[in-house]
Design an enzyme around this catalytic site. Sequence first.
Site, PDB file in Angstrom:
ATOM      1  N   HIS A 145       8.477  -6.759   5.721  1.00 13.18           N
ATOM      2  CA  HIS A 145       7.217  -6.182   6.212  1.00 13.18           C
ATOM      3  C   HIS A 145       6.486  -5.468   5.078  1.00 13.18           C
ATOM      4  O   HIS A 145       5.260  -5.571   4.935  1.00 13.18           O
ATOM      5  CB  HIS A 145       7.496  -5.175   7.331  1.00 13.18           C
ATOM      6  CG  HIS A 145       7.790  -5.778   8.658  1.00 13.18           C
ATOM      7  ND1 HIS A 145       7.004  -6.751   9.251  1.00 13.18           N
ATOM      8  CD2 HIS A 145       8.796  -5.519   9.552  1.00 13.18           C
ATOM      9  CE1 HIS A 145       7.515  -7.073  10.433  1.00 13.18           C
ATOM     10  NE2 HIS A 145       8.599  -6.344  10.633  1.00 13.18           N
TER      11      HIS A 145
ATOM     12  N   HIS B 257      14.928  -6.828   6.319  1.00 13.26           N
ATOM     13  CA  HIS B 257      13.885  -7.077   7.320  1.00 13.26           C
ATOM     14  C   HIS B 257      12.667  -6.190   7.084  1.00 13.26           C
ATOM     15  O   HIS B 257      11.534  -6.677   6.977  1.00 13.26           O
ATOM     16  CB  HIS B 257      14.462  -6.830   8.716  1.00 13.26           C
ATOM     17  CG  HIS B 257      13.493  -7.035   9.831  1.00 13.26           C
ATOM     18  ND1 HIS B 257      13.509  -8.155  10.638  1.00 13.26           N
ATOM     19  CD2 HIS B 257      12.463  -6.270  10.288  1.00 13.26           C
ATOM     20  CE1 HIS B 257      12.536  -8.068  11.533  1.00 13.26           C
ATOM     21  NE2 HIS B 257      11.897  -6.923  11.343  1.00 13.26           N
ATOM     22  N   GLU B 258      12.900  -4.893   7.003  1.00 10.39           N
ATOM     23  CA  GLU B 258      11.776  -3.975   6.839  1.00 10.39           C
ATOM     24  C   GLU B 258      11.115  -4.142   5.469  1.00 10.39           C
ATOM     25  O   GLU B 258       9.908  -3.941   5.334  1.00 10.39           O
ATOM     26  CB  GLU B 258      12.244  -2.531   7.043  1.00 10.39           C
ATOM     27  CG  GLU B 258      12.800  -2.232   8.425  1.00 10.39           C
ATOM     28  CD  GLU B 258      11.877  -2.632   9.558  1.00 10.39           C
ATOM     29  OE1 GLU B 258      10.635  -2.640   9.369  1.00 10.39           O
ATOM     30  OE2 GLU B 258      12.379  -2.955  10.658  1.00 10.39           O
TER      31      GLU B 258
END
Length: 705
Positions: free
Chosen positions: A500, A496-497
């Site tokens: 980003h 997820h990160e």
Amino acid sequence: MRLNLLTLLLFFIITANYSCKNKTNMNDNNPLLQPFNTPHQTAPFDKISEDHFMPAFELAMKEGRDEIAAIINNPEPPTFENTIEALEKSGERLDRISNIFFNLNAAETNEKIQSIAREVSPMLSEYSNDIWLNEKLFAKVKTVYDQYHTSPALTEEQHKLLEDTYKSFTRRGALLSGDEKEKYREISAELSKLSLQFGENVLAETNDFKLHITNPEDLAGLPQDVIDAAALKAKNENLEGWIFTLHFPSYFPFMKFADNRELRKKMYMAYTTRGNKGNNRDNKEIIKKIVALRLEKAKLLGYNNHAEYVLSERMAKTPDRVNRFLQELLEASLPFAQKEVKEVEDFARKTGFKDTLQRWDFAYYSEKLKTARYNISDEMTKPYFQLEKVKEGIFDLTNRLYGITFKRNSDIPVYHDEVEAYEAYDADGSFLAVLYLDFFPREGKQGGAWMTSYLDQHIENGKDIRPHISVVTNFTRPTESKPSLLTFNEVTTFLHEFGHALHGMLSRVTYESLSGTSVFRDFVELPSQIMENWAQQKEWLHMVAKHYETGETIPDELVDKIVAAGNFQSGYATVRQISFGLNDMAWHTLEEPIATDVTNFEKSAMQPTELFPDVEGTCMSTAFSHIFNGGYAAGYYGYKWAEVLDAHAFQLFKQNGIFDRKTAQAFRENILEKGGTKDPMELYIAFRGEEPSIDALLIRCGLKN
């Protein structure tokens, strides 16, 4: 000029006992005020001390004021170049200093940094207001806007910058009268102080609690690596036995595995009463003040409530649409969630449990049910998810999709010896970005996981300035006998990160304020959440999951179980997220300050999602940092909103192949590289060819056939 959460400008301060000569000498030796003689001009963390920040802010502030004054006093007629672009480029040094300082305050803070932050934050607010509320400056901006906002003379990106700049002024009080502007200033300064205090209270409450166990019988049920980590924590504090904390890698496995119900309850109560103990770190009155001030500011600007103000610049547009979206999801997921909780309760009773199923019981019996149903648990999968191997697997995934490679560079200074610094290179060998990775919990680090930037991509004097990106997590630490082994949830968090991070690293725009993740909050989670999908794909799991001792690839049987268990209790997980979204929207659709207390208000807001008996003394709002000390006020729904986008978007990868370079290139060119240069729905349709439907999410989660 970028005036986001991390780069608000600072009011110029001169203390009585600080002579010009001393300031000059200090500035000559201040690494923040010298050219960064480091690889890629990265932050010189090895030379920076806390004492450098205030003098650096002062000088950078003076430069910023001079740059703004030059725009205002320019005798030439206002143009896009001498007004909008000049405003965009002003305060560059202040941006760098602010990014360094506030990222440290989140990832490696101490009392000195927190003290500076408390002093600086209202000053940041005051100085930014000096810009947004400057009538002469706004007159120039409006002149350019009136002349050029429909002009074919500007590029599409220039039009977007002009539109955003004009809106930023109007949304920050430029159209207010004199008295109203002063009130706006007061509100902004007070909000900045209250938000900081909220976060400091949560961090302090998290750090202060320690469950010190000396009886080995109280460890029953806990995996050996969790016990080892607790023993190491106790050893580091010169204590016998084991110490468990409220940091997630310690708290969550304790709640899932500890047989001792009373100790689970003790941990649960400590976690869910943070900021709600009636002590000097109590956040209830701070919440009331924050919500009331946000409401007052919204009304000052012509909105009925804070959510209306926020959502006018989001994909969702209105509170009504958000609430309808959450209600639609709730209607689809609540029957599944109720059934799932009942299944856990029935399972617990079959094992001899005779009490009422409480919140501190659910994770424990849920994990046992999952193990019984799918013959899988975190303890079975963790040996295959060694952090180093997962990192290599994610690097390899981004190489397969986008051609990116990563090279560690130990010459890049870091702010803690656990932080790793990498250079990212594109498929053609060109330098792409600096990437910092900071994996483990510390007392000076906030909880959770996030991506941030120290420098955003932009074009300066014809040169493409590449970004400096950071991923910060709180993963399970290595012990004296084992490396860091991740739970499956931590693997998806890493993905997820990293999504980003890719959004920041792959940016290809002209203006810094439109770069990378500078997009609508309910769109920013698309690049991150789409990456989570690979954690459920057999092809990727076979590549990344290697046993930390033997090097053996994860068996097909275990991969099948991971995939089969992918939607285990997805209804419950969905309802839980909806409950947070409803709570957030309730706080920010208020049109009058609340007359009830914080805990009762929260209970009323979250009641439609309630699945367990009420527990006296608990309150999630008092530690809800996303909305009271972060950027998600009236925006927490965005996680589910973006899940609709990512579920629909990933269908294309499933259709064309999960490593299909052509599909990935389309996602890169239409989403990741574009930042905030276009309306998000335009970008999405350019990639996917159509608008998303909620059905894709419901089908993926098993909530619809």
